[in-house]
Design a protein around this motif. Structure first.
Motif, mmCIF file in Angstrom:
data_model
loop_
_atom_site.group_PDB
_atom_site.id
_atom_site.type_symbol
_atom_site.label_atom_id
_atom_site.label_comp_id
_atom_site.label_asym_id
_atom_site.label_seq_id
_atom_site.Cartn_x
_atom_site.Cartn_y
_atom_site.Cartn_z
ATOM 1 N N ILE A 102 0.860 -1.186 0.000
ATOM 2 C CA ILE A 102 0.000 0.000 0.000
ATOM 3 C C ILE A 102 0.898 1.239 0.000
ATOM 4 O O ILE A 102 1.840 1.320 0.780
ATOM 5 C CB ILE A 102 -0.908 -0.007 1.244
ATOM 6 C CG1 ILE A 102 -1.856 -1.201 1.185
ATOM 7 C CG2 ILE A 102 -1.664 1.299 1.372
ATOM 8 C CD1 ILE A 102 -2.619 -1.435 2.467
ATOM 9 N N ASP A 103 0.572 2.181 -0.860
ATOM 10 C CA ASP A 103 1.437 3.355 -0.938
ATOM 11 C C ASP A 103 0.830 4.604 -0.305
ATOM 12 O O ASP A 103 1.343 5.704 -0.471
ATOM 13 C CB ASP A 103 1.841 3.643 -2.375
ATOM 14 C CG ASP A 103 0.675 4.060 -3.258
ATOM 15 O OD1 ASP A 103 -0.474 4.081 -2.775
ATOM 16 O OD2 ASP A 103 0.922 4.358 -4.441
ATOM 17 N N GLY A 104 -0.249 4.436 0.466
ATOM 18 C CA GLY A 104 -0.873 5.580 1.109
ATOM 19 C C GLY A 104 -1.182 5.326 2.566
ATOM 20 O O GLY A 104 -1.712 4.278 2.921
ATOM 21 N N LEU A 105 -0.834 6.284 3.404
ATOM 22 C CA LEU A 105 -1.065 6.191 4.835
ATOM 23 C C LEU A 105 -1.708 7.490 5.310
ATOM 24 O O LEU A 105 -1.147 8.573 5.114
ATOM 25 C CB LEU A 105 0.261 5.978 5.569
ATOM 26 C CG LEU A 105 0.226 6.033 7.086
ATOM 27 C CD1 LEU A 105 -0.566 4.855 7.647
ATOM 28 C CD2 LEU A 105 1.640 6.040 7.638
ATOM 29 N N LEU A 106 -2.875 7.394 5.918
ATOM 30 C CA LEU A 106 -3.564 8.564 6.465
ATOM 31 C C LEU A 106 -3.105 8.796 7.896
ATOM 32 O O LEU A 106 -3.072 7.864 8.702
ATOM 33 C CB LEU A 106 -5.079 8.355 6.444
ATOM 34 C CG LEU A 106 -5.912 9.454 7.096
ATOM 35 C CD1 LEU A 106 -5.788 10.757 6.315
ATOM 36 C CD2 LEU A 106 -7.360 9.031 7.194
#
Length: 132
Positions: free
Chosen positions: A41-45
């Motif tokens: 996964i290339d997105g972290l909130l």
């Protein structure tokens, strides 16, 4: 999955008065970065912290920028983008503040997710004008 959220333990925030709690939050963000990378996964909130009666806006803002700069090498190495969101935390209440934070962090690996409905001052402005 396209992204995950680094919600943390609730015991620390990048804005906290206690440096140990700020370090705890940075460790949680680093762990989430590694988890995102392991899952492909290339997105972290990330919701980095909050303004409180004890932690004024300018102090919270500076601590968030400092904390995010500390985790930037981890995010870059893992090729994970960190999405910072303005929510109920009373941070980045102005699009100008958000733009200044983007400039201070010299993105990538940071993105800012403007949640216009979650920030009362922004919700009073037309979304197209706030996002400009």
């Amino acid at each position: 999955l396209v992204s995950i959220c680094a919600s943390g333990s609730g015991d620390g925030a990048l804005t906290d008065d206690d440096p140990a709690k700020r370090d705890l939050r940075k460790a949680e963000i680093r762990t989430a970065i590694q988890a995102a990378a392991a899952l492909g996964i290339d997105g972290l909130l990330v919701v980095p912290g909050r303004v409180t009666p004890q932690i004024p806006y300018d102090v919270a803002y500076d601590r968030v920028i400092e904390g995010l700069k500390d985790v930037a090498p981890d995010a870059e190495a893992a090729q994970v983008n960190v999405g910072v969101e303005n929510v109920w935390n009373k941070l980045f209440v102005s699009p100008l503040d958000m733009r200044a934070a983007i400039d201070a962090l010299v993105t990538p690996p940071f993105d800012f997710m403007m949640n216009n409905g979650a920030s009362r001052p922004l919700s009073l402005a037309a979304p197209s004008r706030a996002a400009r």
